[in-house]
Design an enzyme around this catalytic site. Structure first.
Site, PDB file in Angstrom:
ATOM      1  N   HIS A  10      81.365  66.122   8.342  1.00  0.00           N
ATOM      2  CA  HIS A  10      80.436  65.816   7.241  1.00  0.00           C
ATOM      3  C   HIS A  10      79.429  64.755   7.693  1.00  0.00           C
ATOM      4  O   HIS A  10      78.221  64.924   7.515  1.00  0.00           O
ATOM      5  CB  HIS A  10      81.230  65.313   6.018  1.00  0.00           C
ATOM      6  N   GLU A  11      79.925  63.675   8.300  1.00  0.00           N
ATOM      7  CA  GLU A  11      79.027  62.577   8.686  1.00  0.00           C
ATOM      8  C   GLU A  11      78.063  63.004   9.792  1.00  0.00           C
ATOM      9  O   GLU A  11      76.867  62.714   9.736  1.00  0.00           O
ATOM     10  CB  GLU A  11      79.840  61.343   9.117  1.00  0.00           C
ATOM     11  N   HIS A  27      75.199  65.033   8.641  1.00  0.00           N
ATOM     12  CA  HIS A  27      74.062  64.262   8.099  1.00  0.00           C
ATOM     13  C   HIS A  27      73.042  63.978   9.200  1.00  0.00           C
ATOM     14  O   HIS A  27      71.827  63.994   8.966  1.00  0.00           O
ATOM     15  CB  HIS A  27      74.535  62.936   7.490  1.00  0.00           C
ATOM     16  N   TYR A  87      67.102  62.308   0.719  1.00  0.00           N
ATOM     17  CA  TYR A  87      68.406  62.073   0.128  1.00  0.00           C
ATOM     18  C   TYR A  87      68.320  61.682  -1.343  1.00  0.00           C
ATOM     19  O   TYR A  87      68.866  60.677  -1.780  1.00  0.00           O
ATOM     20  CB  TYR A  87      69.111  60.981   0.941  1.00  0.00           C
ATOM     21  N   GLU A  95      73.692  66.792   1.019  1.00  0.00           N
ATOM     22  CA  GLU A  95      75.136  66.593   0.844  1.00  0.00           C
ATOM     23  C   GLU A  95      75.901  67.895   1.018  1.00  0.00           C
ATOM     24  O   GLU A  95      76.953  67.947   1.667  1.00  0.00           O
ATOM     25  CB  GLU A  95      75.416  66.038  -0.559  1.00  0.00           C
ATOM     26  N   ASP A 151      73.742  57.492  -7.973  1.00  0.00           N
ATOM     27  CA  ASP A 151      74.000  58.287  -6.772  1.00  0.00           C
ATOM     28  C   ASP A 151      72.758  59.058  -6.314  1.00  0.00           C
ATOM     29  O   ASP A 151      72.821  60.248  -5.997  1.00  0.00           O
ATOM     30  CB  ASP A 151      75.179  59.251  -7.066  1.00  0.00           C
ATOM     31  N   HIS A 211      75.952  63.480  -4.705  1.00  0.00           N
ATOM     32  CA  HIS A 211      77.349  63.879  -4.460  1.00  0.00           C
ATOM     33  C   HIS A 211      77.946  64.626  -5.653  1.00  0.00           C
ATOM     34  O   HIS A 211      79.109  64.999  -5.627  1.00  0.00           O
ATOM     35  CB  HIS A 211      78.233  62.665  -4.149  1.00  0.00           C
TER      36      HIS A 211
HETATM   37  C1  D38 Z   1      87.230  58.150  -4.477  1.00  0.00           C
HETATM   38  C2  D38 Z   1      87.982  57.047  -4.847  1.00  0.00           C
HETATM   39  C3  D38 Z   1      87.604  55.778  -4.404  1.00  0.00           C
HETATM   40  C4  D38 Z   1      86.483  55.630  -3.611  1.00  0.00           C
HETATM   41  C5  D38 Z   1      85.717  56.715  -3.230  1.00  0.00           C
HETATM   42  C6  D38 Z   1      86.087  57.972  -3.657  1.00  0.00           C
HETATM   43  C7  D38 Z   1      89.181  57.231  -5.694  1.00  0.00           C
HETATM   44  O1  D38 Z   1      89.580  58.396  -5.917  1.00  0.00           O
HETATM   45  O2  D38 Z   1      89.754  56.214  -6.142  1.00  0.00           O
HETATM   46  C8  D38 Z   1      84.502  56.498  -2.353  1.00  0.00           C
HETATM   47  N1  D38 Z   1      84.026  57.746  -1.784  1.00  0.00           N
HETATM   48  C9  D38 Z   1      84.444  58.339  -0.684  1.00  0.00           C
HETATM   49  C10 D38 Z   1      83.733  59.500  -0.616  1.00  0.00           C
HETATM   50  N2  D38 Z   1      82.941  59.569  -1.626  1.00  0.00           N
HETATM   51  N3  D38 Z   1      83.091  58.478  -2.326  1.00  0.00           N
HETATM   52  C11 D38 Z   1      83.875  60.596   0.333  1.00  0.00           C
HETATM   53  C12 D38 Z   1      83.087  60.499   1.604  1.00  0.00           C
HETATM   54  C13 D38 Z   1      83.570  61.671   2.408  1.00  0.00           C
HETATM   55  C14 D38 Z   1      82.650  62.079   3.524  1.00  0.00           C
HETATM   56  C15 D38 Z   1      84.921  61.361   2.982  1.00  0.00           C
HETATM   57  C16 D38 Z   1      81.605  60.592   1.331  1.00  0.00           C
HETATM   58  N4  D38 Z   1      80.874  59.554   1.752  1.00  0.00           N
HETATM   59  C17 D38 Z   1      79.444  59.482   1.574  1.00  0.00           C
HETATM   60  C18 D38 Z   1      78.735  60.519   2.402  1.00  0.00           C
HETATM   61  O3  D38 Z   1      78.993  60.618   3.591  1.00  0.00           O
HETATM   62  O4  D38 Z   1      77.872  61.219   1.857  1.00  0.00           O
HETATM   63  O5  D38 Z   1      81.080  61.542   0.802  1.00  0.00           O
HETATM   64  C19 D38 Z   1      78.870  58.167   2.052  1.00  0.00           C
HETATM   65  C20 D38 Z   1      78.675  57.224   0.961  1.00  0.00           C
HETATM   66  C21 D38 Z   1      77.937  56.024   1.466  1.00  0.00           C
HETATM   67  C22 D38 Z   1      78.304  54.802   0.704  1.00  0.00           C
HETATM   68  N5  D38 Z   1      77.370  53.750   0.919  1.00  0.00           N
HETATM   69 ZN    ZN Z   2      77.563  62.847   2.713  1.00  0.00          ZN
END
Ligand code: D38
Ligand code: ZN
Ligand code: CA
Length: 548
Positions: free
Chosen positions: A390-391, A394, A405, A414, A469, A474
């Site tokens: 996923h990362e 990006h 974005y 996303e 967001d 997301h």
């Molecule tokens: C769920 C919970 C707590 C925190 C998060 C999610 C909970 O269930 O309690 C935080 N989080 C993680 C993610 N999304 N939100 C998932 C990651 C994936 C790739 C593992 C994700 N990250 C973002 C992305 O890559 O698009 O999607 C990055 C976010 C950047 C933050 N500044």
């Molecule tokens: Zn992402």
């Protein structure tokens, strides 16, 4: 470092005398330069060695009369003593004379101080075929003579110097002989596995001249080395040392990942440490993995290990970030001939242990960054191949479609990351299942087959308008994610990934919205498979989520 100045001169006649006692390089330089001007010949070239205060390369017509044979060369040097700062009788030892096929003769000397050679101080007078001096070259240290004449007594024996040299590299000669006799080709060739050698020299280093033993330690085991070590002959300390066999090579190590699994790692041996630094891929750059040092400064420090087995608990996040970055590189390279995320072989850098119990991972525009999670909600996030995919996707998107974005283009961005995560981590439609809630099984962060199970819309009529967001990137990604899932189910992942990659890299642009994505995918399907079942599969998928 020796700063060098090049100059060309047309010369005046000037008489000059030079004092012989201890003077600075600068004073010596000024004197020598003036003296050089007294060489009454025009058009000479000089490379000047500022720190020695002497010329290191002079060429031009340098003698007013013929100079033939060693005796006359010495006479010449005696006459030009104010320029070269050397007494040909006491400072120079003749080494060899060679006449080449152009008829030029080269007289090579080495500089000595009371018979002790000055390390690297070779000095050559070149005469042309008419026996006129045409060049004088070499690095001499006139101050060595000035400074050393009264301090040529050695406090330690040669044996003691050799012992100190071995101590300084943390080995004994016995340890480097470990395989002697075992290696037939080496012993047959007469080459020894381990050799040591010591010679007394005057060593000019960092502006000082010292009586030293130049010790060479050369061996194959435990790893190839050619150590050049200068041991102070007076007090036995190491003045300077280096290994002339560059101590760096690609290696294969092992590691234990976040989930306790063992894996091979491409590592790099440098200065006795194994690094998570993979040079084996067909790219310009490397795959390299760092650990954040104080929380959030990037990139942190390259992860290293002393025995190439990265099995410590604290290394697990780095092991997976490194191994999975390589897997994702391979995915894009083998399926699409894409060489790294920029398709130009850029280095892929990851930093693990970012922040404190940080429950996330991201691409910051330059590199991947992974938190450790808090242990409840998340295990270290690099422990999941789909999170890494996923990362890194990006980064691919950033260098191809460039989807901005925010809002629909952001949700598509996303979605592309989630969709390629499902192509790379091929046997499910879930994202992050391997690291999300390590105490609980069956759950995940998102699902492209069932977005509503993770609070995401799966149809255009449920599109969420929000300022959160970045406009719900997301959240609304659930809609194109569902279309991708339906496409995969209809035509299979093998065909779907070709269509998606083509749309991402050929037809999408920074402001593409969901309708543009549908059109881009249909065009790609048509380009690759014609207007058949694949095209229809894509069309029906987007029909089902309400995007025309
Ligand atoms: C769920 C919970 C707590 C925190 C998060 C999610 C909970 O269930 O309690 C935080 N989080 C993680 C993610 N999304 N939100 C998932 C990651 C994936 C790739 C593992 C994700 N990250 C973002 C992305 O890559 O698009 O999607 C990055 C976010 C950047 C933050 N500044
Ligand atoms: Zn992402
Ligand atoms: Ca998965």
């Amino acid at each position: 470092m020796n700063l060098k100045r090049t100059m060309t001169g047309t010369v005046l006649a000037l008489g000059l005398t030079v004092g012989a006692s201890s003077i600075s390089a600068e004073e010596l330089g000024t004197q020598t330069l003036n003296a050089m001007k007294s060489m009454t010949h025009s058009n000479f070239q000089v490379v000047w060695n500022e720190s020695a205060g002497t010329p290191s390369f002079i060429s031009g017509k340098l003698s007013e009369k013929k100079v033939s044979g060693l005796h006359e060369v010495k006479q010449y040097l005696e006459e030009k003593r104010n320029v070269f700062q050397l007494d040909p009788d006491s400072d120079l030892e003749f080494v060899k004379k060679k006449t080449d096929d152009l008829g030029m003769t080269h007289y090579t000397f080495k500089q000595t101080v009371n018979g002790v050679p000055v390390f690297g101080a070779e000095f050559t007078v070149h005469t042309n075929k008419k026996d006129y001096v045409s060049a004088v070259t070499g690095a001499v240290h006139p101050q060595a003579a000035n400074h050393m004449k009264n301090s040529l007594t050695s406090g330690i024996s040669k044996n003691k110097a050799v012992k100190n040299a071995w101590d300084s590299i943390g080995l004994t000669k016995e340890q480097t002989k470990a395989d002697d006799g075992d290696n037939a080709s080496l012993s047959q060739s007469g080459v020894k596995n381990s050799a040591e050698n010591a010679e007394m020299v005057v060593y000019s280093h960092n502006g000082t001249n010292k009586l030293a033993y130049h010790v060479e330690l050369q061996f194959i085991y435990p790893k190839p080395a050619n150590w050049q070590i200068f041991v102070d002959a007076d007090n036995g300390s190491v003045i300077d040392s280096y290994n002339a066999v560059t101590d760096a090579e690609a290696t294969k190590g092992t590691g234990t990942g976040v989930l306790g699994d063992t894996k091979e790692l491409n590592t790099y041996l440098k200065n006795g440490q194994y690094q998570l630094y993979d040079v084996t891929n067909p790219m310009n750059g490397v795959i390299e993995t760092y650990t954040a040092q104080n929380g959030s400064t990037l990139p942190g420090a390259l992860v290293t290990d002393s025995d190439n087995a990265f099995t410590a608990d604290k290394q697990a996040a780095a092991v997976d970030a490194h191994a999975y970055a390589d897997k994702v590189f391979d995915y894009y390279y083998t399926n699409f001939d894409r060489v790294s995320y920029d398709d130009n072989g850029a280095s892929i850098r990851s930093t693990v242990h970012y922040g404190n119990n940080y429950n996330n991972a991201f691409w910051n525009g330059q590199q991947m960054v992974y938190g450790d999670g808090d242990g409840q909600t998340f295990a270290p996030l690099s422990g999941a191949l789909d999170v890494v995919a996923h990362e890194l996707t990006h980064a691919v998107t950033g260098h191809s479609a460039g989807l901005v974005y925010r809002n629909q283009p952001g949700a598509l961005n996303e979605s592309m990351s989630d969709v390629f995560a499902a192509f790379v981590d091929r046997d499910d439609y879930l994202l992050g299942e391997d690291v999300y809630t390590p105490g609980k099984s069956g759950d995940a962060l998102r699902s492209i087959s069932n977005p509503p199970a993770y609070d995401q819309p799966a149809h255009m009529q449920d599109y969420v308008e929000t300022n959160q967001d970045n406009g719900g990137v997301h959240i609304n990604s659930g809609i194109p994610n569902k279309a991708a899932y339906l496409t995969m189910e209809s035509i299979g992942k093998d065909k779907a990934e070709k269509i998606y990659y083509r749309a991402l890299t050929v037809y999408l642009n920074p402001y593409s919205n969901f309708s543009d994505a549908r059109a881009a995918l249909l065009q790609s399907a048509k380009d690759i498979y014609g207007q058949g079942s694949e095209y229809d599969g894509v069309a029906r998928a987007w029909d089902q989520i309400g995007v025309q």
